[in-house]
Scaffold this active site. Structure first.
Site, PDB file in Angstrom:
ATOM      1  CD  GLU A  91      69.891  66.181  70.826  1.00 49.74           C
ATOM      2  OE1 GLU A  91      69.905  65.131  71.739  1.00 49.74           O
ATOM      3  OE2 GLU A  91      69.731  66.508  69.946  1.00 49.74           O
ATOM      4  CE1 TYR A 101      71.608  60.948  70.614  1.00 45.17           C
ATOM      5  CE2 TYR A 101      71.258  62.446  72.564  1.00 45.17           C
ATOM      6  CZ  TYR A 101      71.061  61.846  71.163  1.00 45.17           C
ATOM      7  OH  TYR A 101      70.098  62.648  70.669  1.00 45.17           O
ATOM      8  CG  ASP A 124      68.380  57.854  69.212  1.00 37.89           C
ATOM      9  OD1 ASP A 124      68.655  57.324  68.210  1.00 37.89           O
ATOM     10  OD2 ASP A 124      67.363  58.767  69.467  1.00 37.89           O
ATOM     11  CB  CYS A 152      62.076  52.500  61.653  1.00 40.03           C
ATOM     12  SG  CYS A 152      62.903  50.774  61.796  1.00 40.03           S
ATOM     13  CB  CYS A 168      60.187  52.830  55.490  1.00 37.18           C
ATOM     14  SG  CYS A 168      62.047  52.529  55.776  1.00 37.18           S
ATOM     15  CB  CYS A 198      64.263  47.290  54.835  1.00 40.47           C
ATOM     16  SG  CYS A 198      64.168  46.899  56.872  1.00 40.47           S
TER      17      CYS A 198
END
Length: 289
Positions: A33, A116, A134, A189, A199, A205
């Protein structure tokens, strides 16, 4: 949004990334990370594998010199992350039995660990319900839930609330959903040329239903690299990473023609603790003189 549909898509399509392998420890997830912040997966993976082989537990990294850690960071960029990870490793080794904590608040108390990263480790390493937000997740939520082409300026409170409302109640499924939402934003996306036909939530959506309106809010200026202080700092560090001995200022002067910018960048590296000056005026990575 049908989050379960996103999880099902993730189960079938998730990228085979090294830090997702079964048995990856909290330390392995934390290292990934930190490395992945503002750095593409393709650049991170080989260096992550090298680091985990060399320093499989926090105490191993903590025992290493700061200079060697900066050297091993290589071309990942933003090398202060290496020093923060080294500092966090020392605290984990000394105060947490060499095991990365699972609790978000405890993670936040570690040097250099922000909201985060703390939530990502809790979710991805320990399977806990912790909204992970994020840029990719924000974009998925903006489009699928709010019908906007982009997320606009971040708002920690709003963004966390948006994601928290989507997560299932149980820890394991919520953690899987956090990973799935992030993956969807990273590979389907996307900011440019989203692959909407692939998707899993295309039919619901909000952005699609609204006719995919163009984003009209405040835009973020594109980041450039060429000619910036970031580039010059990297060139200066390259000299020291490739040198077994402290280097004279004359060697550093060769990397960039603009002496004012070059000296400013060298000063900033000294202030950040990424470079040290010896008693006889030479320059070296921290702890290597």
């Amino acid at each position: 949004m049908d989050v379960q549909a996103v999880v099902d898509w993730f189960d079938a399509n998730a990228r085979d990334l090294a830090w997702r392998a079964p048995g990856t420890t909290g330390w392995g997830v934390l290292v990934s990370e930190i490395m992945l912040q503002q750095t593409p997966v393709a650049r991170v993976e080989p260096i992550w594998l090298t680091w985990m082989a060399r320093w499989p537990v926090p105490s191993a990294l903590a025992a290493e010199s700061q200079g060697e850690v900066v050297r091993a960071w290589g071309k990942l960029g933003y090398p202060r992350r290496a020093l923060r990870l080294h500092a966090a490793a020392g605290v984990i080794a000394a105060d947490h039995g060499d095991v990365v904590p699972a609790d978000v608040d405890t993670l936040l108390a570690l040097p250099g660990i922000g909201a985060y990263t703390a939530r990502a480790v809790a979710a991805f390493a320990y399977g806990l319900r912790a909204p992970v937000v994020d840029t990719n997740v924000r974009r998925v939520v903006a489009r699928s839930v709010h019908g906007a082409g982009e997320a606009g300026p971040p708002s920690t409170t709003r963004d966390l609330a948006d994601v928290d409302a989507l997560l299932p109640a149980d820890h394991a499924t919520a953690a899987r959903a956090s990973a799935a939402l992030m993956e969807l934003g990273a590979v389907v996306c996307t900011a440019r040329s989203p692959r909407c036909v692939d998707c899993p939530v295309l039919s619901t959506c909000a952005w699609q239903r609204a006719g995919r309106p163009a984003y009209t809010g405040p835009s973020k200026a594109p980041q450039r690299f060429a000619g910036t202080d970031r580039q010059v700092r990297g060139l200066l560090l390259d000299v020291l990473r490739g040198s077994a001995e402290p280097a004279a200022k004359s060697r550093l002067d060769l990397v960039w023609a603009d002496s004012g910018q070059r000296d400013r960048c060298l000063d900033s590296l000294l202030v950040d603790g990424l470079v040290e000056q010896t008693a006889d005026g030479l320059f070296a990575l921290p702890g290597e003189h």
